[in-house]
Design a protein around this motif. Sequence first.
Motif, PDB file in Angstrom:
ATOM      1  N   ASN A  48      -2.172  11.275   7.148  1.00  0.00           N
ATOM      2  CA  ASN A  48      -1.416  10.014   6.617  1.00  0.00           C
ATOM      3  C   ASN A  48      -0.364  10.466   5.722  1.00  0.00           C
ATOM      4  O   ASN A  48       0.768   9.693   6.041  1.00  0.00           O
ATOM      5  CB  ASN A  48      -2.426   9.062   5.767  1.00  0.00           C
ATOM      6  CG  ASN A  48      -3.490   8.330   6.499  1.00  0.00           C
ATOM      7  OD1 ASN A  48      -3.362   8.024   7.579  1.00  0.00           O
ATOM      8  ND2 ASN A  48      -4.367   7.976   5.912  1.00  0.00           N
ATOM      9  N   ARG A  52       3.597  10.101   7.069  1.00  0.00           N
ATOM     10  CA  ARG A  52       4.602   9.082   5.899  1.00  0.00           C
ATOM     11  C   ARG A  52       6.101  10.118   5.972  1.00  0.00           C
ATOM     12  O   ARG A  52       7.014   9.663   6.097  1.00  0.00           O
ATOM     13  CB  ARG A  52       3.980   8.783   4.710  1.00  0.00           C
ATOM     14  CG  ARG A  52       3.151   7.651   4.839  1.00  0.00           C
ATOM     15  CD  ARG A  52       2.759   7.187   3.372  1.00  0.00           C
ATOM     16  NE  ARG A  52       2.355   5.801   3.263  1.00  0.00           N
ATOM     17  CZ  ARG A  52       0.787   5.560   3.869  1.00  0.00           C
ATOM     18  NH1 ARG A  52       0.233   6.596   4.117  1.00  0.00           N
ATOM     19  NH2 ARG A  52       0.423   4.351   4.014  1.00  0.00           N
ATOM     20  N   LEU A  55       7.894   9.620   9.059  1.00  0.00           N
ATOM     21  CA  LEU A  55       8.549   8.372   9.082  1.00  0.00           C
ATOM     22  C   LEU A  55       9.899   8.227   8.034  1.00  0.00           C
ATOM     23  O   LEU A  55      10.862   7.629   8.562  1.00  0.00           O
ATOM     24  CB  LEU A  55       7.633   7.057   8.718  1.00  0.00           C
ATOM     25  CG  LEU A  55       6.458   6.838   9.767  1.00  0.00           C
ATOM     26  CD1 LEU A  55       5.635   6.171   9.412  1.00  0.00           C
ATOM     27  CD2 LEU A  55       6.971   6.289  11.081  1.00  0.00           C
ATOM     28  N   GLN A  56       9.601   8.914   7.067  1.00  0.00           N
ATOM     29  CA  GLN A  56      10.869   8.870   6.156  1.00  0.00           C
ATOM     30  C   GLN A  56      12.023   9.700   6.669  1.00  0.00           C
ATOM     31  O   GLN A  56      13.157   9.376   6.421  1.00  0.00           O
ATOM     32  CB  GLN A  56      10.249   9.394   4.838  1.00  0.00           C
ATOM     33  CG  GLN A  56       9.363   8.600   3.809  1.00  0.00           C
ATOM     34  CD  GLN A  56       8.743   9.498   2.775  1.00  0.00           C
ATOM     35  OE1 GLN A  56       9.025  10.404   2.501  1.00  0.00           O
ATOM     36  NE2 GLN A  56       7.732   8.898   1.976  1.00  0.00           N
ATOM     37  N   ILE A  85       1.716   7.900  14.038  1.00  0.00           N
ATOM     38  CA  ILE A  85       2.936   7.011  14.115  1.00  0.00           C
ATOM     39  C   ILE A  85       3.370   6.707  15.430  1.00  0.00           C
ATOM     40  O   ILE A  85       4.468   5.923  15.874  1.00  0.00           O
ATOM     41  CB  ILE A  85       3.937   7.635  13.444  1.00  0.00           C
ATOM     42  CG1 ILE A  85       4.437   9.071  14.110  1.00  0.00           C
ATOM     43  CG2 ILE A  85       3.861   7.905  12.195  1.00  0.00           C
ATOM     44  CD1 ILE A  85       5.875   9.699  13.554  1.00  0.00           C
ATOM     45  N   SER A 135       1.415   9.047  -0.717  1.00  0.00           N
ATOM     46  CA  SER A 135       0.462   8.337  -0.341  1.00  0.00           C
ATOM     47  C   SER A 135      -0.359   8.766   0.873  1.00  0.00           C
ATOM     48  O   SER A 135       0.194   9.118   1.761  1.00  0.00           O
ATOM     49  CB  SER A 135       0.853   6.894  -0.197  1.00  0.00           C
ATOM     50  OG  SER A 135      -0.615   6.021   0.095  1.00  0.00           O
ATOM     51  N   LEU A 139      -2.233   4.381   7.232  1.00  0.00           N
ATOM     52  CA  LEU A 139      -0.959   3.509   7.640  1.00  0.00           C
ATOM     53  C   LEU A 139      -1.337   2.087   8.281  1.00  0.00           C
ATOM     54  O   LEU A 139      -2.454   1.984   8.662  1.00  0.00           O
ATOM     55  CB  LEU A 139      -0.347   4.460   8.764  1.00  0.00           C
ATOM     56  CG  LEU A 139       0.022   5.738   8.425  1.00  0.00           C
ATOM     57  CD1 LEU A 139       0.629   6.445   9.594  1.00  0.00           C
ATOM     58  CD2 LEU A 139       1.271   5.690   7.441  1.00  0.00           C
ATOM     59  N   SER A 140      -0.527   1.360   7.811  1.00  0.00           N
ATOM     60  CA  SER A 140      -0.661  -0.046   8.333  1.00  0.00           C
ATOM     61  C   SER A 140       0.549  -0.625   9.263  1.00  0.00           C
ATOM     62  O   SER A 140       1.673   0.398   9.397  1.00  0.00           O
ATOM     63  CB  SER A 140      -0.547  -1.125   7.382  1.00  0.00           C
ATOM     64  OG  SER A 140       0.876  -1.323   6.400  1.00  0.00           O
ATOM     65  N   ASP A 142       2.903  -2.256   8.837  1.00  0.00           N
ATOM     66  CA  ASP A 142       4.247  -2.465   8.085  1.00  0.00           C
ATOM     67  C   ASP A 142       4.702  -1.088   7.826  1.00  0.00           C
ATOM     68  O   ASP A 142       5.925  -1.176   7.584  1.00  0.00           O
ATOM     69  CB  ASP A 142       3.798  -3.057   6.764  1.00  0.00           C
ATOM     70  CG  ASP A 142       3.465  -4.666   6.964  1.00  0.00           C
ATOM     71  OD1 ASP A 142       3.873  -5.233   8.290  1.00  0.00           O
ATOM     72  OD2 ASP A 142       2.879  -5.155   6.121  1.00  0.00           O
ATOM     73  N   ASP A 143       4.012  -0.105   8.094  1.00  0.00           N
ATOM     74  CA  ASP A 143       4.677   1.128   7.748  1.00  0.00           C
ATOM     75  C   ASP A 143       5.378   1.660   9.027  1.00  0.00           C
ATOM     76  O   ASP A 143       6.191   2.511   8.713  1.00  0.00           O
ATOM     77  CB  ASP A 143       3.353   2.059   7.400  1.00  0.00           C
ATOM     78  CG  ASP A 143       2.798   2.184   6.039  1.00  0.00           C
ATOM     79  OD1 ASP A 143       3.472   1.644   5.087  1.00  0.00           O
ATOM     80  OD2 ASP A 143       1.469   2.115   6.104  1.00  0.00           O
TER      81      ASP A 143
END
Length: 151
Positions: A48, A52, A55-56, A85, A135, A139-140, A142-143
């Motif tokens: 997770n 992130r 994605l960032q 992702i 975090s 992941l949701s 929205d992420d």
Amino acid sequence: MYTQTAPFADHLRVVPATRDVPEVDPNAIVLSGSDGDLTVGELDSWSNRLARLLLQDGAVPGAAIAIAIAAPIERLVAERAVAKIGAVAVLAGGLPARGARRGITTRHARPEADGAIDWLVLDDRTTLRRYLTGSDAPLSADDLPVLGRTA
């Protein structure tokens, strides 16, 4: 669905990519190696965090992401993060890694730079700081970016 990759496939137990599967024990060992054991819970939270970071850094669903990591535990975490992702993991045995513009590696395993791939180097101090402070929550939707969506 997560898929296994050689040569460590004989040591892996495939588990679903999401945490909402009650029959999976978070303390169950997913991978054992000379560096230790990786549990389902650790795989989930570590992947997770890494998802992130990807994605960032601009990774999107459907993108090819090269993975050049020798250590089995770190490679499994990277593969799971890429799957979370909705991207496609491409093992970077030979460059170019089938259209990958982003990749995950370590300083030791990083292929020679050719400028085609933007590498996220896991053992880089800046990456470690971002990773350790990120975090590990699931992941949701929205992420994840929606391709073609305007802000």
